[in-house]
Design an enzyme around this catalytic site. Structure first.
Site, PDB file in Angstrom:
ATOM      1  CE  LYS A  28      -3.828  -0.043   2.127  1.00 37.64           C
ATOM      2  NZ  LYS A  28      -4.908  -0.158   3.069  1.00 37.64           N
ATOM      3  NE  ARG A  97      -7.310   3.146   5.073  1.00 41.16           N
ATOM      4  CZ  ARG A  97      -8.161   2.550   4.243  1.00 41.16           C
ATOM      5  NH1 ARG A  97      -7.735   1.663   3.389  1.00 41.16           N
ATOM      6  NH2 ARG A  97      -9.419   2.862   4.252  1.00 41.16           N
ATOM      7  N   GLY A 106      -8.187  -7.491   4.409  1.00 38.47           N
ATOM      8  CA  GLY A 106      -9.034  -7.606   5.595  1.00 38.47           C
ATOM      9  C   GLY A 106      -8.404  -8.324   6.777  1.00 38.47           C
ATOM     10  CG  MET A 108      -2.674  -7.475   9.328  1.00 39.10           C
ATOM     11  SD  MET A 108      -1.015  -7.015   8.890  1.00 39.10           S
ATOM     12  CE  MET A 108      -1.155  -6.810   7.144  1.00 39.10           C
ATOM     13  NE  ARG A 353      -5.678  -4.870  -2.870  1.00 36.16           N
ATOM     14  CZ  ARG A 353      -6.192  -5.019  -1.661  1.00 36.16           C
ATOM     15  NH1 ARG A 353      -5.430  -4.867  -0.594  1.00 36.16           N
ATOM     16  NH2 ARG A 353      -7.445  -5.326  -1.489  1.00 36.16           N
ATOM     17  CG  HIS A 469     -13.477 -10.547   4.276  1.00 36.93           C
ATOM     18  ND1 HIS A 469     -13.996 -11.752   4.697  1.00 36.93           N
ATOM     19  CD2 HIS A 469     -12.146 -10.617   4.455  1.00 36.93           C
ATOM     20  CE1 HIS A 469     -13.015 -12.504   5.128  1.00 36.93           C
ATOM     21  NE2 HIS A 469     -11.882 -11.848   4.998  1.00 36.93           N
ATOM     22  CB  SER A 778      13.637 -41.119  -9.899  1.00 39.14           C
ATOM     23  OG  SER A 778      12.480 -40.363  -9.601  1.00 39.14           O
ATOM     24  CB  CYS A 845       9.185 -39.508  -8.667  1.00 44.13           C
ATOM     25  SG  CYS A 845      10.123 -40.572  -7.563  1.00 44.13           S
ATOM     26  CE1 TYR A 865      11.272 -37.881 -13.920  1.00 40.58           C
ATOM     27  CE2 TYR A 865      13.245 -38.266 -15.221  1.00 40.58           C
ATOM     28  CZ  TYR A 865      12.357 -38.671 -14.235  1.00 40.58           C
ATOM     29  OH  TYR A 865      12.555 -39.835 -13.564  1.00 40.58           O
TER      30      TYR A 865
HETATM   31  C1  PEP Z   1       9.489 -40.757  -2.324  1.00 33.91           C
HETATM   32  O1  PEP Z   1       9.923 -41.325  -1.324  1.00 33.91           O
HETATM   33  O2  PEP Z   1       9.680 -39.557  -2.570  1.00 33.91           O
HETATM   34  C2  PEP Z   1       8.672 -41.510  -3.283  1.00 33.91           C
HETATM   35  C3  PEP Z   1       8.264 -40.928  -4.388  1.00 33.91           C
HETATM   36  O3  PEP Z   1       8.307 -42.753  -2.943  1.00 33.91           O
HETATM   37  P1  PEP Z   1       7.101 -43.079  -1.947  1.00 33.91           P
HETATM   38  O4  PEP Z   1       6.367 -41.817  -1.701  1.00 33.91           O
HETATM   39  O5  PEP Z   1       6.276 -44.090  -2.626  1.00 33.91           O
HETATM   40  O6  PEP Z   1       7.824 -43.612  -0.753  1.00 33.91           O
END
Ligand code: PEP
Ligand code: MG
Length: 886
Positions: A28, A97, A106, A108, A353, A469, A778, A845, A865
């Protein structure tokens, strides 16, 4: 000493870059200075920096550090306005303010009309020529100040007001006369004195300091904490405080106050959007206490409303406002959310804003603004919050479905929501925590309801406009909201709500359509989302700008299909154990586990082989030509064991083994700490026949798809929970042997890779060695987080929320990667892996693969990836592009 107070407006200089830095003066404060510097009408004022708030949070007495700067800044306001603070003849009044780095609408506190007392109120009455206005302002001030600064329950004042109205036979506040307000002021002061044992402070300076520190303290109010947690705002940022000359929207029929957006924040349409109230103060609009009127004639006509729009009622001020809208959009190159006041015909800007918006609107605005030449593609990509895309990927109401419409309110936040009625935020949270879908139904929402709004599928309010709000917060959260639905009356005491002519009770089901404001009886069916249009355009731009690939974590053909629609470029993690849980297979799985010998296990595995092969065949057909990482069995075997006598009896029938025998075998498998026990590759080492069966199923399926389609996927067989090179060496040999057997039997060969997960600190440290055996890594950051922090994935919920609240972790490390700690292991393993095998494939993963902040880290360390659950795939595509652009 560093400057901690910055003035704006009038002839204040605005050239110190710190003043326009939101981290210093808050959103602000920075924007007020910016608006003043481009010549917009901003009431003069000053900002006390967030640095002071941080010191105050640390318990330092900051008043001596800022006192003289505040005095000087106050003089700036006085000189600019030509009035003196506390002057009985012609008093200056100010607002106080909050204003954090990012807007927290809203959450604060604010105090308006500060500087009034028994003397100055008379001066205000004389100079304004409006005694009623002066006394109304005074009672508003006492009420607000007592609530915010002195901690007196505001309900007491509301009660007194209601009684005063009743006694006089009035319906609306506007019917009260100057004398009525004068009497109420006396009563209000009496309330304060009896509540606190001392009188309401009459010295304006004392009022000012009280308000400044109350606003600093509101950084740590419960609702602000919840908001911060939901929006990942660090607890140590603090808020700036803005003190600004009051301008009055409640000085009669040529005065007004309003909130406006330069484009429609719900749909993204290029049309001014907003609301205003004649003869009102800003809080009246924001709090949703009176249902406001439309800004434009077109919007009023479209809604069929009678009360004149601002365009019609105050045409000159409206024209000026429209000019300011265009100027601000061109200046900030983004949609602006504006607060303004018209005081006796003159427009004043109180705030601007970047406006909060739905995901749909964010996409439309970003794509449109590229078309308008306002921003480029890169800016458009960076403009859309990846997490917000989630809102677009979920179903909307089926246009063909029958709707039993009970009432219609304002379409305050789009999307479909269905669930059980709950009448307060705590109940919403409780019911939601036991897995129920709820709709929070309130007269109006207050910032205290934020946890309930978050827990609910949707929000329905009886009062409040499109910028109330409830509406602003709901849009920010992506919760569908219908506000200002007339014809709703709520009786909390009996737990009932009347909607139109229907009497419903807590627990009854309703559906909301946030796109048109309809409230419907029961659960209305939904349809799948539309992924073309602006969504498709922005995702195309994102794909062109990202380096990392995006895969999915999926183990069913349906999930794989959905993920491909969402743009997945392969499977990053197929957790094969999920296939073991299938109701038709669990008996064979249990027979396998409980077998006493290898021979017994093989017999059971023979039953599972065709089932697994069929699974993989179907998945590979969806994923032809793409890499598919299949992880061999990971969880400890006891997870598959029978529970309860019925299941033991069933298993006994199936195997011919006695129940006692089965129970003994089950208890032998019991582990004290299964997460660190007999799981992952340890199963493969001790029961190689399990991994053999799985590898066989994978290769037979790949060969079958190769034969049928000529385009097998690339199976990447992944060994979990490896700590040493030797584990991988043994299991890789096993997989290679099975591959050779199958290729010989089938007369075809397919390419494949064998690699490992990096889930243990030792694996990360030894990555250079392990890479000799594995073609890919991975990062299983779920386990890697668990094992690095020594925090159990399954038990952490009990204490992690507090850890985040206390700033020990900035975010839950199982949601957003602990970059400082776990991140080091990822970086080091990537480096060591590449040093051994320069072309090693690297991916992630764990759940973090769908978290934008973690994805940015993956880009930094050069992973190939990220892999995320299907609904997170678009989020990951956009986040990966943003990471590459930053
Ligand atoms: C992990 O441990 O990050 C994973 C992907 O395997 P899981 O969650 O199946 O243990
Ligand atoms: Mg794991």
């Amino acid at each position: 000493m560093v400057q901690t107070v910055y003035t704006f407006g009038g002839d204040a200089p605005h050239d110190d870059p710190r003043q326009k830095d939101k981290t210093v003066t808050g959103g602000k404060g920075a924007n007020l200075a910016e608006m003043a510097s481009i010549g917009l009408p901003v009431p003069p004022g000053f900002t006390i920096t967030t640095e002071v708030s941080v010191k105050h949070l640390e318990g330092i007495d900051t008043r001596p550090l800022i006192e003289s700067q505040v005095e000087e800044a106050l003089t700036h306001i006085e000189c600019t306005v030509g009035k003196k603070f506390g002057d009985a003849a012609d008093p200056l009044l100010v607002s106080v303010r909050s204003g954090a780095r990012v807007s927290m609408p809203g959450m604060m506190d604010t105090v308006l009309n500060l500087g009034l007392n028994d003397e100055t109120v008379e001066g205000l009455a004389r100079t304004s020529g409006d005694e009623r206005f002066a006394w109304d302002s005074y009672r508003r001030f006492i009420q607000m100040y007592s609530d915010v600064v002195l901690g007196v329950d505001h309900g007491l004042f509301e009660e007194a007001l209601e009684i005063a109205k009743e006694d006089n036979g009035y319906y609306a506040d506007t019917e009260l006369s100057a004398d009525d307000w004068r009497a109420l002021v006396a009563e209000y002061k009496g309330i304060v004195e009896s509540e606190l044992g001392k009188p309401f402070p009459s010295d304006p300076k004392e009022q000012l300091w009280g308000a400044i520190y109350a606003v600093f303290d509101s950084w740590d109010s419960e609702r602000a904490k919840v908001y911060r947690r939901l929006n990942d705002i660090p607890a140590d940022w603090g808020t700036a405080v803005n003190v600004q000359a009051m301008v009055f929207g409640n000085m009669g029929d040529t005065s007004a106050t309003g909130v406006a957006f330069t484009r429609d924040p719900a749909t993204g349409q290029r049309a001014y959007y907003g609301e205003y109230l004649i003869n009102a103060q800003g809080e009246d609009v924001v709090a949703g206490i009176r249902t406001p009127q439309y800004l434009t004639k077109a919007a009023r006509e479209a809604a069929g409303a009678k009360a004149p729009s601002m365009e019609e009622a105050l045409p000159e001020a409206y024209a000026e406002l429209a000019r300011v809208f265009d100027l601000l959009e061109r200046h900030y190159k983004d949609m602006q959310d504006i607060e303004f006041t018209v005081e006796r015909g003159k427009l004043w800007m109180l705030q601007t804003r970047s406006g909060k918006r739905t995901a749909k609107a964010a996409l439309k605005m970003a794509v449109d603004m590229v078309g308008e030449g306002l921003i480029d593609e890169k800016t458009a990509i960076l403009r859309v919050d990846p997490m917000a895309l989630d809102q677009l990927l979920h179903p909307t109401l089926d246009p063909q479905a029958e709707r039993h419409v009970l009432a219609t309110g304002l379409p305050a936040s789009p999307g479909a929501a269905a669930g059980k009625i709950v009448l307060d935020a705590d109940t919403a949270e409780q019911w939601a925590s036991r897995g129920e879908k709820v709709i929070l139904v309130r007269v109006e929402t207050s910032p205290e309801d934020i946890h309930g709004m978050h827990a609910a599928q949707g929000i329905l309010t009886a009062r409040g406009g499109m910028t109330s709000h409830a509406a602003v917060v709901a849009r920010g959260m992506g919760r569908p909201c219908v506000s200002g639905a007339t014809g709703i009356s709520i009786d909390r005491a009996s737990g009932t709500v009347r909607i139109g002519s229907h009497e419903l009770k807590e627990g009854d089901e309703i559906t909301l359509d946030g796109a048109n404001g309809q409230v419907m009886l029961g659960i209305v069916p939904t349809v799948e989302p539309e992924l073309a249009g602006d969504f498709g355009t922005l995702m195309e731009w994102a794909d062109a700008h990202r380096r990392m690939r995006v895969r999915t974590n999926a183990e069913t053909p349906e999930d794989c299909r959905m993920a491909r629609q969402f743009g997945a470029e392969g499977i990053g993690l197929c957790r094969t154990e999920h296939m073991f849980f299938d109701a038709n297979r669990i008996s064979a799985v249990r027979q396998m586990i409980l077998a006493e010998s290898e021979e017994g296990r093989r017999k059971a595995l023979d039953l599972l082989l065709p089932e697994q092969r069929a699974d993989f065949t179907e998945i590979f057909e969806v994923m032809t030509g793409l890499p598919c990482t299949i992880r061999l069995l990971d969880p400890p075997l006891h997870e598959f064991l029978p529970h309860g006598d019925n299941e033991f009896a069933e298993l006994s029938d199936a195997t011919g083994l006695g129940i006692d025998h089965l129970k003994r075998r089950a208890s032998e498998l019991h582990e004290f700490n299964p997460m660190l026990g007999h799981r992952g590759c340890r199963l493969g080492i001790t029961f190689p026949e399990i991994y053999e069966m799985q590898a066989r199923a994978i290769f037979e399926a790949a060969c079958a798809v190769q034969k049928s389609s000529g385009e097998a996927p690339l199976p990447e067989i992944m060994i979990p929970l490896v700590a040493t090179k030797r584990e991988l060496e043994l299991l890789r040999a096993l997989v290679d042997r099975v591959a050779k057997e199958v290729f010989e039997e089938q007369g075809v060969e397919v390419d494949y890779l064998v690699g490992t997960m990096i889930e243990l600190p030792r694996a990360a440290l030894m990555a250079g060695e392990i890479a000799k055996e594995g073609a890919f890594f991975s990062f299983g950051t779920n386990d890697l987080t668990q094992t690095t922090l020594g925090v159990s994935r399954d038990d952490s919920a009990k204490f992690l929320a507090q850890y985040v609240e206390k700033g020990i972790f900035p975010r839950d490390p199982f949601v957003s990667l602990d970059i400082d700690g776990v991140g080091q292991l990822v970086e080091l393993a990537a480096e060591r892996g590449r040093a051994t095998r320069p072309d090693i494939k690297l991916g992630i993963c764990g759940e973090h693969g769908g978290d934008p902040a973690s994805i940015a880290f993956c880009e930094k360390v050069g992973l190939d990836y990220v892999s995320a659950s299907p609904y997170r795939v678009p989020i990951a595509r956009l986040a990966a592009a943003q990471a590459a652009l930053k």
